[in-house]
Design a protein around this motif. Structure first.
Motif, PDB file in Angstrom:
ATOM      1  N   TYR A 109      34.129  55.002  41.631  1.00 49.26           N
ATOM      2  CA  TYR A 109      35.501  54.544  41.329  1.00 49.26           C
ATOM      3  C   TYR A 109      35.636  53.011  40.896  1.00 49.26           C
ATOM      4  O   TYR A 109      36.555  52.964  40.221  1.00 49.26           O
ATOM      5  CB  TYR A 109      36.143  54.752  42.766  1.00 49.26           C
ATOM      6  CG  TYR A 109      37.737  54.348  42.658  1.00 49.26           C
ATOM      7  CD1 TYR A 109      38.631  55.151  41.832  1.00 49.26           C
ATOM      8  CD2 TYR A 109      38.370  53.170  43.036  1.00 49.26           C
ATOM      9  CE1 TYR A 109      39.893  55.063  41.779  1.00 49.26           C
ATOM     10  CE2 TYR A 109      39.522  53.053  42.778  1.00 49.26           C
ATOM     11  CZ  TYR A 109      40.416  53.771  42.459  1.00 49.26           C
ATOM     12  OH  TYR A 109      41.590  53.542  42.236  1.00 49.26           O
ATOM     13  N   ALA A 110      34.908  52.358  41.496  1.00 49.89           N
ATOM     14  CA  ALA A 110      34.917  50.980  41.142  1.00 49.89           C
ATOM     15  C   ALA A 110      34.767  50.585  39.591  1.00 49.89           C
ATOM     16  O   ALA A 110      35.467  49.957  38.867  1.00 49.89           O
ATOM     17  CB  ALA A 110      33.800  49.956  41.765  1.00 49.89           C
ATOM     18  N   LEU A 122      40.088  51.394  46.939  1.00 51.15           N
ATOM     19  CA  LEU A 122      38.515  51.040  47.159  1.00 51.15           C
ATOM     20  C   LEU A 122      38.296  50.860  48.799  1.00 51.15           C
ATOM     21  O   LEU A 122      37.200  50.987  49.180  1.00 51.15           O
ATOM     22  CB  LEU A 122      38.355  49.675  46.270  1.00 51.15           C
ATOM     23  CG  LEU A 122      38.162  49.788  44.775  1.00 51.15           C
ATOM     24  CD1 LEU A 122      38.338  48.439  44.213  1.00 51.15           C
ATOM     25  CD2 LEU A 122      37.011  50.370  44.579  1.00 51.15           C
ATOM     26  N   TYR A 157      37.774  51.951  37.964  1.00 45.90           N
ATOM     27  CA  TYR A 157      38.846  51.059  38.058  1.00 45.90           C
ATOM     28  C   TYR A 157      38.758  49.822  37.121  1.00 45.90           C
ATOM     29  O   TYR A 157      39.957  49.343  36.522  1.00 45.90           O
ATOM     30  CB  TYR A 157      38.871  50.420  39.330  1.00 45.90           C
ATOM     31  CG  TYR A 157      40.147  49.593  39.829  1.00 45.90           C
ATOM     32  CD1 TYR A 157      41.470  50.003  39.642  1.00 45.90           C
ATOM     33  CD2 TYR A 157      39.841  48.293  40.361  1.00 45.90           C
ATOM     34  CE1 TYR A 157      42.426  49.244  40.092  1.00 45.90           C
ATOM     35  CE2 TYR A 157      41.086  47.452  40.533  1.00 45.90           C
ATOM     36  CZ  TYR A 157      42.393  47.886  40.320  1.00 45.90           C
ATOM     37  OH  TYR A 157      43.322  46.982  40.614  1.00 45.90           O
ATOM     38  N   LEU A 158      37.691  49.191  36.856  1.00 47.32           N
ATOM     39  CA  LEU A 158      37.463  48.325  36.186  1.00 47.32           C
ATOM     40  C   LEU A 158      37.798  48.664  34.631  1.00 47.32           C
ATOM     41  O   LEU A 158      38.376  47.882  33.833  1.00 47.32           O
ATOM     42  CB  LEU A 158      35.776  47.764  36.005  1.00 47.32           C
ATOM     43  CG  LEU A 158      35.603  46.930  37.342  1.00 47.32           C
ATOM     44  CD1 LEU A 158      34.121  46.852  37.509  1.00 47.32           C
ATOM     45  CD2 LEU A 158      36.334  45.647  37.205  1.00 47.32           C
ATOM     46  N   ILE A 161      48.833  48.271  39.888  1.00 44.26           N
ATOM     47  CA  ILE A 161      47.351  47.566  39.658  1.00 44.26           C
ATOM     48  C   ILE A 161      46.968  47.716  41.092  1.00 44.26           C
ATOM     49  O   ILE A 161      45.779  47.800  41.240  1.00 44.26           O
ATOM     50  CB  ILE A 161      47.460  46.278  38.869  1.00 44.26           C
ATOM     51  CG1 ILE A 161      48.114  46.460  37.341  1.00 44.26           C
ATOM     52  CG2 ILE A 161      46.251  45.622  38.757  1.00 44.26           C
ATOM     53  CD1 ILE A 161      46.851  47.241  36.547  1.00 44.26           C
ATOM     54  N   PRO A 162      47.702  46.935  41.947  1.00 47.03           N
ATOM     55  CA  PRO A 162      47.224  46.744  43.346  1.00 47.03           C
ATOM     56  C   PRO A 162      47.165  47.946  44.096  1.00 47.03           C
ATOM     57  O   PRO A 162      45.981  48.303  44.971  1.00 47.03           O
ATOM     58  CB  PRO A 162      48.096  45.722  44.051  1.00 47.03           C
ATOM     59  CG  PRO A 162      49.525  45.742  43.242  1.00 47.03           C
ATOM     60  CD  PRO A 162      48.823  45.981  41.606  1.00 47.03           C
ATOM     61  N   GLY A 200      43.815  49.529  43.073  1.00 49.85           N
ATOM     62  CA  GLY A 200      42.848  48.965  43.937  1.00 49.85           C
ATOM     63  C   GLY A 200      42.784  49.148  45.156  1.00 49.85           C
ATOM     64  O   GLY A 200      41.478  49.045  45.613  1.00 49.85           O
ATOM     65  N   LEU A 219      41.548  48.536  34.233  1.00 48.70           N
ATOM     66  CA  LEU A 219      41.849  47.091  34.119  1.00 48.70           C
ATOM     67  C   LEU A 219      41.652  46.637  32.672  1.00 48.70           C
ATOM     68  O   LEU A 219      42.510  45.959  32.348  1.00 48.70           O
ATOM     69  CB  LEU A 219      41.116  46.169  34.958  1.00 48.70           C
ATOM     70  CG  LEU A 219      41.640  46.427  36.452  1.00 48.70           C
ATOM     71  CD1 LEU A 219      40.793  45.400  37.391  1.00 48.70           C
ATOM     72  CD2 LEU A 219      43.065  46.067  36.748  1.00 48.70           C
TER      73      LEU A 219
END
Length: 471
Positions: A442-443, A304, A446-447, A297-298, A301, A450
């Motif tokens: 990409y954001a 970004l 990534y959401l 997960i991190p 992240g 999640l």
């Protein structure tokens, strides 16, 4: 499992790796600006060569690490380990001197000969220190291990910063600072293991027989590590060969930025191996799933941060702006390398699956040779050569995890597919769109990731909170 103690050990290693991070930042951000492109390229060539010196012990240190991982320092047979240390050290001194002699007699041009000679000298300090590091690590003396690393890096970075402010523009004093830091770390390691070093060693015949046992165990891990480095190393060597040392330095700078993110991940891996060796085998599967979620997960992240990092670096190092575009291809290195080093590799060592590590890495390096010959020698395309690095690391990581999952009886195919898809979206958005548009694409991806993983995230967060309450 004493969570408080393990968290404290992780804290020690993270503190140590803060210094390593500062060193990486200095090498990445300050040295390129002050050394010049060619001089920085030779310094990177020194780092490249010294990265392979660890294999000159023929698996000896790796065997000690594997055979005695999880042992308590008080229970170590000091005479036996003293015999190993002195026999090992004498052999490495001879090897280091031979490398230095060979470079001065048969290597040209002069700068490459000098770099290789310094590499030979580094063997004399680095490899005996490595053996002491392994002893500290496998006996879970992580605090002492962390301070050993901290001393080397702190001395090195302090000298380098002074040189930079004095206007030093040559790579030779920078390499000498690195050697001085390694020598200081070796002295500290000798002090911490004085019960071993300053001890009557066992008879030479016994020491040789013990060395054979260690080498026979460690040789598989050694070849696995060699092939692991060659996956990227063959590509980098081909770039230096087909282009020039300046291009090599520029690509190495981009890789250094990507590798900086791995400093703290590797800190946790140092504590993980002896801890897992002391864990009941029936608990390993559950721990794997939890750690996998905590890691991925991190890591995903962190991608970004590529967008602001590239903008800042382009402003700080305009002479390297043409090579910083490769960050879009190389930034995901940290995802696959961190998962391989911290999670998959550590588990394989714990389960004594060194043969699997060797198999995976040999398969990946074989593919590396084929791909590199095509991209660098036949097509002579630097973009494809650099891009192949992430492809090769992803292949190795997926192959290894599928093998490991068959033993642990865990299902990872869906997670692997999601991670590969997210990485592909990042590369595509960064390379073709870039800027705010690439960041936004990409954001959003990534959401969505999640949201798909929300149950796992909530489960792991609750588990971590319960663990923290116990401390």
């Amino acid at each position: 499992m004493k969570y408080g103690k393990q968290i404290k050990l992780v804290g020690y290693t993270i503190s140590s790796n803060m210094i390593s991070f500062l060193v990486a930042a200095t090498v990445t951000f300050l040295l390129p600006k002050h050394l010049g492109i060619e001089s920085y390229g030779y310094f990177q060539l020194y780092l490249f060569y010294t990265g392979y010196t660890g294999f000159l012990h023929l698996g000896w240190a790796d065997g000690i690490f594997l055979r005695y991982g999880g042992v308590y320092y008080e229970d170590i047979d000091k005479a036996k380990f003293s015999g190993q240390f002195w026999l090992y050290t004498c052999i490495e001194i001879v090897i280091g001197l031979l490398i230095a002699l060979f470079s001065s007699l048969w290597v040209s041009p002069q700068d490459k000969a000098m770099v290789l000679a310094f590499t030979g000298i580094s063997v004399i300090f680095l490899l005996p220190r490595t053996l002491l590091q392994y002893i500290l690590q496998c006996s879970n003396r992580i605090k002492n291990y962390a301070f050993l690393n901290m001393i080397e890096k702190a001395i090195y970075v302090a000298i380098v910063v002074v040189m930079i402010f004095c206007g030093e523009g040559n790579y030779v004093p920078i390499i000498l600072a690195d050697l001085f830091g390694k020598c200081a770390a070796l002295c500290y390691g000798v002090f911490q293991c004085k019960e071993i070093v300053i001890n009557k060693p066992e008879a030479l015949g016994e020491a040789i027989r013990e060395a054979k046992k260690n080498i026979s165990v460690g040789i598989k891990l050694l070849f696995a590590n060699i092939s692991s480095l060659l996956i990227i190393g063959f590509v980098r060597w081909s770039i230096e060969s087909q282009w020039n040392v300046a291009t090599f330095g520029k690509v190495s700078l981009t890789m250094s930025v990507s590798n900086m993110l791995m400093v703290f991940i590797n800190a946790v891996a140092l504590v993980l191996f002896p801890m897992l060796r002391r864990t009941n085998s029936d608990k390993l599967s559950g721990i794997y799933n939890t750690m996998r979620t905590c890691l991925m997960i991190p890591l995903l992240g962190m991608l970004l941060f590529y967008y602001p990092a590239k903008t800042i670096l382009s402003m700080w190092l305009p002479q390297y702006a043409d090579s910083l575009i490769y960050m879009a291809l190389l930034f995901p290195m940290c995802v696959f390398e961190s998962k391989m080093n911290m999670l998959i590799g550590t588990y394989m060592k714990t389960l004594r699956k060194e043969k699997w590590l060797l198999l995976v890495n040999v398969a990946a390096v074989s593919m590396s040779v084929v791909v590199t010959l095509i991209t660098t020698y036949y097509l002579h395309n630097l973009d494809l050569a650099v891009g192949s690095i992430v492809f090769l690391l992803a292949f190795r990581c997926v192959f290894a995890e599928l093998l490991l999952s068959s033993v642990l009886d865990v299902s990872v195919k869906k997670d692997i597919a999601l991670e590969l898809a997210l990485t592909a979206i990042f590369i595509g958005a960064s390379w073709f769109a870039g800027g705010i548009t690439g960041l936004a694409i990409y954001a959003v991806a990534y959401l969505i990731y999640l949201l798909i993983k929300r149950k796992d995230v909530v489960f792991v967060m609750n588990k971590v909170l319960r663990m923290l309450r116990r401390t």
